[in-house]
Design a protein around this motif. Structure first.
Motif, PDB file in Angstrom:
ATOM      1  N   ASP A 145      16.333  -6.559  20.681  1.00  0.00           N
ATOM      2  CA  ASP A 145      15.681  -5.493  21.446  1.00  0.00           C
ATOM      3  C   ASP A 145      16.118  -4.101  20.968  1.00  0.00           C
ATOM      4  OD1 ASP A 145      18.240  -5.622  22.303  1.00  0.00           O
ATOM      5  OD2 ASP A 145      17.793  -5.711  24.447  1.00  0.00           O
ATOM      6  N   ALA A 146      16.784  -4.038  19.813  1.00  0.00           N
ATOM      7  CA  ALA A 146      17.235  -2.745  19.292  1.00  0.00           C
ATOM      8  C   ALA A 146      16.085  -2.015  18.610  1.00  0.00           C
ATOM      9  CB  ALA A 146      18.378  -2.961  18.305  1.00  0.00           C
ATOM     10  N   PRO A 147      16.105  -0.674  18.654  1.00  0.00           N
ATOM     11  CA  PRO A 147      15.143   0.076  17.847  1.00  0.00           C
ATOM     12  C   PRO A 147      15.455  -0.144  16.366  1.00  0.00           C
ATOM     13  CG  PRO A 147      16.523   1.570  19.152  1.00  0.00           C
ATOM     14  CD  PRO A 147      17.020   0.186  19.402  1.00  0.00           C
ATOM     15  N   PHE A 148      14.480   0.122  15.510  1.00  0.00           N
ATOM     16  CA  PHE A 148      14.679  -0.248  14.106  1.00  0.00           C
ATOM     17  C   PHE A 148      13.867   0.658  13.201  1.00  0.00           C
ATOM     18  CE2 PHE A 148      10.543  -2.039  13.027  1.00  0.00           C
ATOM     19  CZ  PHE A 148       9.972  -2.054  14.275  1.00  0.00           C
ATOM     20  N   THR A 149      14.206   0.616  11.919  1.00  0.00           N
ATOM     21  CA  THR A 149      13.331   1.132  10.889  1.00  0.00           C
ATOM     22  C   THR A 149      13.185   0.015   9.865  1.00  0.00           C
ATOM     23  OG1 THR A 149      12.851   2.983   9.414  1.00  0.00           O
ATOM     24  CG2 THR A 149      15.107   2.149   9.420  1.00  0.00           C
ATOM     25  N   ALA A 150      12.358   0.230   8.849  1.00  0.00           N
ATOM     26  CA  ALA A 150      12.182  -0.788   7.816  1.00  0.00           C
ATOM     27  C   ALA A 150      12.028  -0.066   6.490  1.00  0.00           C
ATOM     28  CB  ALA A 150      10.955  -1.648   8.113  1.00  0.00           C
ATOM     29  N   LEU A 151      12.222  -0.788   5.410  1.00  0.00           N
ATOM     30  CA  LEU A 151      12.201  -0.158   4.087  1.00  0.00           C
ATOM     31  C   LEU A 151      10.912   0.642   3.820  1.00  0.00           C
ATOM     32  CD1 LEU A 151      13.773   0.393   1.591  1.00  0.00           C
ATOM     33  CD2 LEU A 151      13.135  -1.837   0.680  1.00  0.00           C
ATOM     34  N   PRO A 152       9.709   0.047   4.076  1.00  0.00           N
ATOM     35  CA  PRO A 152       8.502   0.838   3.809  1.00  0.00           C
ATOM     36  C   PRO A 152       8.427   2.104   4.672  1.00  0.00           C
ATOM     37  CG  PRO A 152       7.946  -1.461   4.154  1.00  0.00           C
ATOM     38  CD  PRO A 152       9.380  -1.311   4.520  1.00  0.00           C
ATOM     39  N   ILE A 153       8.939   2.025   5.900  1.00  0.00           N
ATOM     40  CA  ILE A 153       8.910   3.194   6.791  1.00  0.00           C
ATOM     41  C   ILE A 153       9.813   4.297   6.218  1.00  0.00           C
ATOM     42  CG2 ILE A 153       9.286   4.003   9.146  1.00  0.00           C
ATOM     43  CD1 ILE A 153       7.356   1.817   9.239  1.00  0.00           C
ATOM     44  N   GLN A 154      10.985   3.892   5.728  1.00  0.00           N
ATOM     45  CA  GLN A 154      11.906   4.857   5.124  1.00  0.00           C
ATOM     46  C   GLN A 154      11.265   5.507   3.903  1.00  0.00           C
ATOM     47  OE1 GLN A 154      15.344   5.775   6.125  1.00  0.00           O
ATOM     48  NE2 GLN A 154      14.461   7.366   4.818  1.00  0.00           N
ATOM     49  N   ILE A 155      10.575   4.693   3.098  1.00  0.00           N
ATOM     50  CA  ILE A 155       9.886   5.232   1.921  1.00  0.00           C
ATOM     51  C   ILE A 155       8.819   6.242   2.361  1.00  0.00           C
ATOM     52  CG2 ILE A 155       8.391   4.645  -0.043  1.00  0.00           C
ATOM     53  CD1 ILE A 155       9.811   1.886  -0.086  1.00  0.00           C
ATOM     54  N   TYR A 156       8.057   5.879   3.395  1.00  0.00           N
ATOM     55  CA  TYR A 156       7.008   6.783   3.890  1.00  0.00           C
ATOM     56  C   TYR A 156       7.623   8.098   4.350  1.00  0.00           C
ATOM     57  CZ  TYR A 156       3.172   8.622   6.709  1.00  0.00           C
ATOM     58  OH  TYR A 156       2.195   9.435   7.229  1.00  0.00           O
ATOM     59  N   THR A 180       0.823  -1.211   0.000  1.00  0.00           N
ATOM     60  CA  THR A 180       0.000   0.000   0.000  1.00  0.00           C
ATOM     61  C   THR A 180       0.856   1.259   0.000  1.00  0.00           C
ATOM     62  OG1 THR A 180      -0.159  -0.138   2.386  1.00  0.00           O
ATOM     63  CG2 THR A 180      -1.909  -1.149   1.110  1.00  0.00           C
ATOM     64  N   ILE A 181       2.076   1.169   0.544  1.00  0.00           N
ATOM     65  CA  ILE A 181       2.958   2.344   0.533  1.00  0.00           C
ATOM     66  C   ILE A 181       3.280   2.753  -0.905  1.00  0.00           C
ATOM     67  CG2 ILE A 181       5.036   0.871   0.767  1.00  0.00           C
ATOM     68  CD1 ILE A 181       5.047   4.073   2.559  1.00  0.00           C
ATOM     69  N   VAL A 182       3.363   1.748  -1.795  1.00  0.00           N
ATOM     70  CA  VAL A 182       3.645   2.020  -3.202  1.00  0.00           C
ATOM     71  C   VAL A 182       2.449   2.719  -3.852  1.00  0.00           C
ATOM     72  CG1 VAL A 182       4.249   0.986  -5.417  1.00  0.00           C
ATOM     73  CG2 VAL A 182       5.175   0.032  -3.306  1.00  0.00           C
ATOM     74  N   ILE A 215      -2.309   4.448   1.922  1.00  0.00           N
ATOM     75  CA  ILE A 215      -2.671   5.253   0.751  1.00  0.00           C
ATOM     76  C   ILE A 215      -3.292   6.570   1.207  1.00  0.00           C
ATOM     77  CG2 ILE A 215      -3.984   5.308  -1.399  1.00  0.00           C
ATOM     78  CD1 ILE A 215      -3.990   2.302  -1.431  1.00  0.00           C
ATOM     79  N   VAL A 216      -4.230   6.475   2.159  1.00  0.00           N
ATOM     80  CA  VAL A 216      -4.901   7.690   2.617  1.00  0.00           C
ATOM     81  C   VAL A 216      -3.992   8.524   3.517  1.00  0.00           C
ATOM     82  CG1 VAL A 216      -7.280   7.002   2.320  1.00  0.00           C
ATOM     83  CG2 VAL A 216      -6.065   6.270   4.355  1.00  0.00           C
TER      84      VAL A 216
END
Lengths: 296, 282
Positions: free
Chosen positions: B227-238, A122-124, A223-224
């Protein structure tokens, strides 16, 4: 003899282990209900139910706080309606094409192709709505804001289309051949047969697919959150920025709202409304499909 | 017959075909546009750099590392539980009342919006169990989210194992466990793996639950523990999509290309596995 006893003990342990795996799903459901209910109850000790249901402003982050759910419900209804208005005609027509017209080889390509639409993250889609679809709409529609309900709604409609088309196709395929043959025998044209006989006979399955798609649209988040804006607004104008229930949960989660505050609890209260709505629709859709399989 | 078809019918067929092909055109448009926007940013340094305030220097290393940590942990949690649940329902549960309740419950869970799984993870894993905004909290949340997929695929795979094989195994004096371990599971394995890959592919693209659980959007380190904090690819894209500058949108497009390419590889692997499974059937 000893071996048998040991083995039964072991067998019983295996059974218990597998049973507990299966029970994880029950625990998940109980967990969702517990988390939503406990935080929502805490929310309603500070905000009255009447304010939640009767106020038409949602401003938990402002100095002048209002907790009326309607702007978020309106935003959700708006994007979901656009999505359904996109997905239902296209999905239904493609279901008719797949089940009535498509040559087998073409169908073998088109059907998996459509399924891909449901698998794109959905991010895409959110990126696509914001960067591609919105500018196109802005060129056509005057006063179209950069964030609006229309663009993410349309893109969401594309995403849920495979759900409408594949479930409707199943429903159309389940219509007995004798009904069609009867219609043709009476001299009905192909179009008349499809619209007067096949579609009405498949209607409960089609409605079930639409309700399920609606439930998916209501729960859709990224998306929203990306393309519709994050301004809770009590409006049905698809051209201006709005906020859906799901986008609000994301908005609060992106900030650093401390645990246990009223602002923090709002996302669970909103989540509860979301859960009740989607659950009701899934249930209704399930009932309709059950009726369909029983009728066969 | 086709020569006698009325114009209105031919038109209707065309409309139906357009309604089917149109959305596929949109898909092609989406992929094409993203490729055009992002391909220039794709480079080794994009994959191997940390995020930056300067779009041209920013990269996705912590996001890719975070996604890898999440996916491996998610799979380690979801697969044993999912396959276990499927074994219970197919091999032990039978028509019992409990099995029916669990089945209905799993169907319901599959319809719960993913953002609500985020609230579950936040309430239970992050707060109640005190795991914090960590890799393990995110992975546990994703594991519950994809569990219905794993269970459904595993059950289907188990159903393809002919009953005759089970009966033969019992007739030779094997216990239920021995039958499962040496006869049923090996035969169902490709199907189970297909489901597992599909579940992982779904988990890789999930964004909303991770945001709610508390994935960070600006991370300048690679996670080194559960137990480390993290990010992920979709989060980075967002994070990049949310910024107004054009240059960051290009980064988002490049990130999307990496995400879609990964999913494409995974799904291709699932399709290949399924083909091998189908080829084996009598």
């Amino acid at each position: 003899m000893n071996r048998t006893t040991a083995s039964t003990g072991f067998e019983r342990a295996v059974y218990a282990a597998l049973l507990s795996c299966a029970l994880v799903s029950i625990v998940t459901t109980v967990g969702i209900l517990y988390v939503l209910a406990s935080e929502t109850v805490a929310f309603f000790t500070e905000v009255s139910l009447s304010e939640f249901l009767l106020d038409t402003q949602w401003t938990p982050l402002f100095a002048d706080k209002h907790f009326g759910i309607w702007p978020l419900v309106a935003g959700t209804a708006l994007t979901s309606s656009v999505a359904i208005a996109t997905a239902v005609p296209l999905g239904l027509l493609s279901a008719i094409y797949m089940s009535e017209f498509a040559p087998r080889r073409l169908r073998a390509v088109l059907k998996p192709g459509l399924e891909i639409l449901a698998g794109v993250p959905t991010i895409v889609y959110g990126y696509f709505a914001l960067v591609v679809v919105t500018p196109v709409l802005q060129a056509w529609i005057p006063d179209m804001a950069g964030f609006n309900a229309l663009s993410p709604g349309i893109v969401m409609g594309i995403m849920i289309l495979p759900m409408v088309s594949s479930l409707s196709e199943d429903a159309i395929a389940a219509v007995p051949a004798t009904l069609r043959e009867g219609a043709y025998a009476l001299g009905a044209t192909e179009l008349a047969t499809i619209f007067r006989v096949v579609l009405p006979a498949a209607s409960s399955g089609i409605v079930a697919s639409v309700i399920l798609a609606l439930s998916r649209a209501i729960g859709e988040t990224m998306i929203v959150a990306i393309a519709a804006g994050q301004q809770a607004r009590f409006t049905l104008d698809p051209r201006v920025p709005i906020e859906t229930m799901t986008a609000y949960i994301v908005q609060i989660s992106m900030g650093d709202t401390p645990t246990g505050t009223l602002e923090y609890r709002t996302i669970f209260a909103v989540g509860s409304v979301l859960f009740v709505l989607t659950f009701a629709m899934n249930y209704l859709s399930h009932k309709l499909r059950r009726r369909l399989t029983l009728a066969e | 017959m086709s020569a006698r078809r009325r114009p209105s019918e031919r038109l209707f067929r065309l409309v139906c075909l357009a309604a089917t092909a149109g959305p596929l055109g949109v898909l092609a448009w989406l992929v094409g546009d993203t490729l055009v926007d992002g391909i220039d940013r794709l480079s080794w340094s994009f994959l191997a750099s940390y995020p930056s305030r300067h779009a041209e220097q920013a990269g996705i290393l912590p996001a890719v590392a975070g996604s890898l940590w999440l996916i491996v942990t998610t799979a380690l949690i979801a697969l044993p539980i999912g396959v276990g649940a499927a074994l219970f329902l197919e091999e032990y549960g039978g028509r019992s009342r409990l099995a029916r309740i669990i089945e209905i419950n799993i169907a319901n869970l599959a319809g719960v919006p993913s953002v609500l799984y985020g609230l579950l993870g936040l309430g239970i894993f992050v707060r109640t169990l005190g795991l914090g905004r960590s890799v393990i909290a995110g992975a546990a949340t994703l594991a519950l989210l994809v569990l219905p997929i794993v269970i459904l695929a595993s059950r289907e795979a188990l159903r393809t194992v002919p009953d005759g094989l089970r009966e033969a195994s019992y007739a030779l004096g094997a216990t239920t466990f021995q039958t499962l371990r040496h006869v049923v599971l090996p035969m169902a394995l490709p199907g189970i793996l297909t489901g597992a890959i599909l579940a992982i592919s779904r988990a890789i693209g999930e964004t909303a639950p991770l945001i709610v659980v508390g994935a960070l959007s600006y991370v300048t380190f690679v996670p080194d523990a559960l137990d480390a904090p993290f990010t992920a690819l979709p989060i980075q894209i967002y994070n990049w999509v949310s910024r107004p500058q054009e240059a960051f949108l290009k980064n988002a497009a490049a990130g999307i290309i990496v995400l879609l390419a990964t999913m494409l590889v995974l799904n291709a692997a699932a399709v290949l596995l399924r083909h091998r499974l189908d080829a084996r059937k009598p």
